[in-house]
Design a protein around this motif. Structure first.
Motif, PDB file in Angstrom:
ATOM      1  N   VAL A  54      13.707 -35.158-134.171  1.00  0.00           N
ATOM      2  CA  VAL A  54      13.284 -35.587-135.500  1.00  0.00           C
ATOM      3  C   VAL A  54      12.607 -36.942-135.359  1.00  0.00           C
ATOM      4  CG1 VAL A  54      14.055 -36.300-137.811  1.00  0.00           C
ATOM      5  CG2 VAL A  54      15.183 -34.375-136.655  1.00  0.00           C
ATOM      6  N   ARG A  55      11.458 -37.090-135.995  1.00  0.00           N
ATOM      7  CA  ARG A  55      10.790 -38.387-136.093  1.00  0.00           C
ATOM      8  C   ARG A  55      10.734 -38.773-137.565  1.00  0.00           C
ATOM      9  NH1 ARG A  55       5.407 -39.940-133.013  1.00  0.00           N
ATOM     10  NH2 ARG A  55       7.024 -40.229-131.445  1.00  0.00           N
ATOM     11  N   LEU A  56      11.209 -39.978-137.857  1.00  0.00           N
ATOM     12  CA  LEU A  56      11.121 -40.528-139.206  1.00  0.00           C
ATOM     13  C   LEU A  56      10.091 -41.644-139.200  1.00  0.00           C
ATOM     14  CD1 LEU A  56      14.900 -40.879-140.157  1.00  0.00           C
ATOM     15  CD2 LEU A  56      13.360 -38.971-140.627  1.00  0.00           C
ATOM     16  N   THR A  57       9.233 -41.649-140.206  1.00  0.00           N
ATOM     17  CA  THR A  57       8.223 -42.685-140.366  1.00  0.00           C
ATOM     18  C   THR A  57       8.344 -43.255-141.767  1.00  0.00           C
ATOM     19  OG1 THR A  57       6.754 -41.496-138.860  1.00  0.00           O
ATOM     20  CG2 THR A  57       5.758 -43.212-140.231  1.00  0.00           C
ATOM     21  N   LEU A  58       8.518 -44.565-141.838  1.00  0.00           N
ATOM     22  CA  LEU A  58       8.644 -45.253-143.116  1.00  0.00           C
ATOM     23  C   LEU A  58       7.441 -46.149-143.355  1.00  0.00           C
ATOM     24  CD1 LEU A  58      12.356 -46.414-142.870  1.00  0.00           C
ATOM     25  CD2 LEU A  58      11.446 -44.672-144.412  1.00  0.00           C
ATOM     26  N   THR A  59       6.863 -46.034-144.528  1.00  0.00           N
ATOM     27  CA  THR A  59       5.830 -46.936-145.006  1.00  0.00           C
ATOM     28  C   THR A  59       5.788 -46.786-146.517  1.00  0.00           C
ATOM     29  OG1 THR A  59       3.565 -47.727-144.661  1.00  0.00           O
ATOM     30  CG2 THR A  59       3.854 -45.349-144.861  1.00  0.00           C
ATOM     31  N   THR A  60       5.293 -47.786-147.198  1.00  0.00           N
ATOM     32  CA  THR A  60       5.161 -47.705-148.648  1.00  0.00           C
ATOM     33  C   THR A  60       3.699 -47.423-148.954  1.00  0.00           C
ATOM     34  OG1 THR A  60       6.995 -49.253-148.892  1.00  0.00           O
ATOM     35  CG2 THR A  60       5.623 -48.882-150.838  1.00  0.00           C
ATOM     36  N   HIS A  61       3.391 -46.152-149.127  1.00  0.00           N
ATOM     37  CA  HIS A  61       2.004 -45.734-149.322  1.00  0.00           C
ATOM     38  C   HIS A  61       1.355 -46.446-150.497  1.00  0.00           C
ATOM     39  CE1 HIS A  61       2.360 -42.631-146.267  1.00  0.00           C
ATOM     40  NE2 HIS A  61       3.502 -42.268-146.817  1.00  0.00           N
ATOM     41  N   SER A  62       2.105 -46.620-151.580  1.00  0.00           N
ATOM     42  CA  SER A  62       1.526 -47.249-152.775  1.00  0.00           C
ATOM     43  C   SER A  62       1.177 -48.720-152.555  1.00  0.00           C
ATOM     44  CB  SER A  62       2.493 -47.126-153.960  1.00  0.00           C
ATOM     45  OG  SER A  62       3.709 -47.807-153.684  1.00  0.00           O
ATOM     46  N   GLU A  63       1.791 -49.347-151.547  1.00  0.00           N
ATOM     47  CA  GLU A  63       1.509 -50.753-151.232  1.00  0.00           C
ATOM     48  C   GLU A  63       0.612 -50.895-150.008  1.00  0.00           C
ATOM     49  OE1 GLU A  63       2.464 -53.369-153.110  1.00  0.00           O
ATOM     50  OE2 GLU A  63       3.344 -51.924-154.505  1.00  0.00           O
ATOM     51  N   GLY A  64       0.301 -49.781-149.356  1.00  0.00           N
ATOM     52  CA  GLY A  64      -0.589 -49.820-148.206  1.00  0.00           C
ATOM     53  C   GLY A  64       0.046 -50.343-146.931  1.00  0.00           C
ATOM     54  N   GLY A  65       1.381 -50.306-146.849  1.00  0.00           N
ATOM     55  CA  GLY A  65       2.020 -50.770-145.617  1.00  0.00           C
ATOM     56  C   GLY A  65       3.505 -50.984-145.798  1.00  0.00           C
ATOM     57  N   LEU A  66       4.067 -51.764-144.904  1.00  0.00           N
ATOM     58  CA  LEU A  66       5.502 -52.004-144.904  1.00  0.00           C
ATOM     59  C   LEU A  66       5.926 -52.942-146.019  1.00  0.00           C
ATOM     60  CD1 LEU A  66       6.118 -52.441-141.085  1.00  0.00           C
ATOM     61  CD2 LEU A  66       6.957 -50.593-142.535  1.00  0.00           C
ATOM     62  N   THR A  67       7.081 -52.635-146.604  1.00  0.00           N
ATOM     63  CA  THR A  67       7.682 -53.496-147.620  1.00  0.00           C
ATOM     64  C   THR A  67       9.172 -53.602-147.325  1.00  0.00           C
ATOM     65  OG1 THR A  67       8.239 -51.704-149.151  1.00  0.00           O
ATOM     66  CG2 THR A  67       6.021 -52.694-149.367  1.00  0.00           C
ATOM     67  N   ASP A  68       9.847 -54.424-148.118  1.00  0.00           N
ATOM     68  CA  ASP A  68      11.303 -54.545-147.988  1.00  0.00           C
ATOM     69  C   ASP A  68      11.987 -53.203-148.218  1.00  0.00           C
ATOM     70  OD1 ASP A  68      11.138 -57.236-147.391  1.00  0.00           O
ATOM     71  OD2 ASP A  68      11.510 -57.882-149.453  1.00  0.00           O
ATOM     72  N   ASP A  69      11.405 -52.344-149.060  1.00  0.00           N
ATOM     73  CA  ASP A  69      11.984 -51.018-149.301  1.00  0.00           C
ATOM     74  C   ASP A  69      12.100 -50.223-148.002  1.00  0.00           C
ATOM     75  OD1 ASP A  69      12.211 -51.468-152.031  1.00  0.00           O
ATOM     76  OD2 ASP A  69      10.336 -50.445-152.513  1.00  0.00           O
ATOM     77  N   ASP A  70      11.120 -50.334-147.140  1.00  0.00           N
ATOM     78  CA  ASP A  70      11.145 -49.616-145.856  1.00  0.00           C
ATOM     79  C   ASP A  70      12.270 -50.132-144.968  1.00  0.00           C
ATOM     80  OD1 ASP A  70       8.713 -48.016-146.337  1.00  0.00           O
ATOM     81  OD2 ASP A  70       7.748 -49.977-146.300  1.00  0.00           O
ATOM     82  N   HIS A  71      12.402 -51.432-144.902  1.00  0.00           N
ATOM     83  CA  HIS A  71      13.447 -52.023-144.060  1.00  0.00           C
ATOM     84  C   HIS A  71      14.842 -51.705-144.613  1.00  0.00           C
ATOM     85  CE1 HIS A  71      10.736 -54.154-141.369  1.00  0.00           C
ATOM     86  NE2 HIS A  71      10.000 -54.398-142.426  1.00  0.00           N
ATOM     87  N   ARG A  72      14.986 -51.728-145.929  1.00  0.00           N
ATOM     88  CA  ARG A  72      16.280 -51.372-146.534  1.00  0.00           C
ATOM     89  C   ARG A  72      16.634 -49.922-146.247  1.00  0.00           C
ATOM     90  NH1 ARG A  72      14.771 -55.046-150.642  1.00  0.00           N
ATOM     91  NH2 ARG A  72      13.653 -53.445-151.806  1.00  0.00           N
TER      92      ARG A  72
END
Length: 80
Positions: A54-72
């Motif tokens: 399994v590969r998980l990829t986190l990014t906030t598409h609506s913000e165009g990149g990484l946010t605190d939501d991804d890290h949380r």
């Protein structure tokens, strides 16, 4: 479950690869991730490949990149 020691940054995403005993265990993990993601209202891209990976990829598409939501969310997934 075997996995990389940490999430790694690839471009504007956090990525984590996991390897499981079998396909059923991989899918069970995905289901647990789905529950946490729904609670957080933040959803990773999930790739089930091979028969036990399994590969998980986190990014906030609506913000165009990484946010605190991804890290949380990454920390919540680590706690699984």
């Amino acid at each position: 479950m075997a996995s990389d020691a940490v999430w790694r940054q690839e471009g504007e995403s956090l990525v984590h690869d996991y390897e499981f005993e079998d396909f059923k265990a991989a899918v069970a993990f995905v289901n647990r991730v789905a529950d946490v993601a729904e609670e957080a209202n933040h959803h990773p891209d999930i790739l089930v490949h091979g028969w036990n990976k399994v590969r998980l990829t986190l990014t906030t598409h609506s913000e165009g990149g990484l946010t605190d939501d991804d890290h949380r969310l990454a920390k919540r997934i680590d706690a699984l």
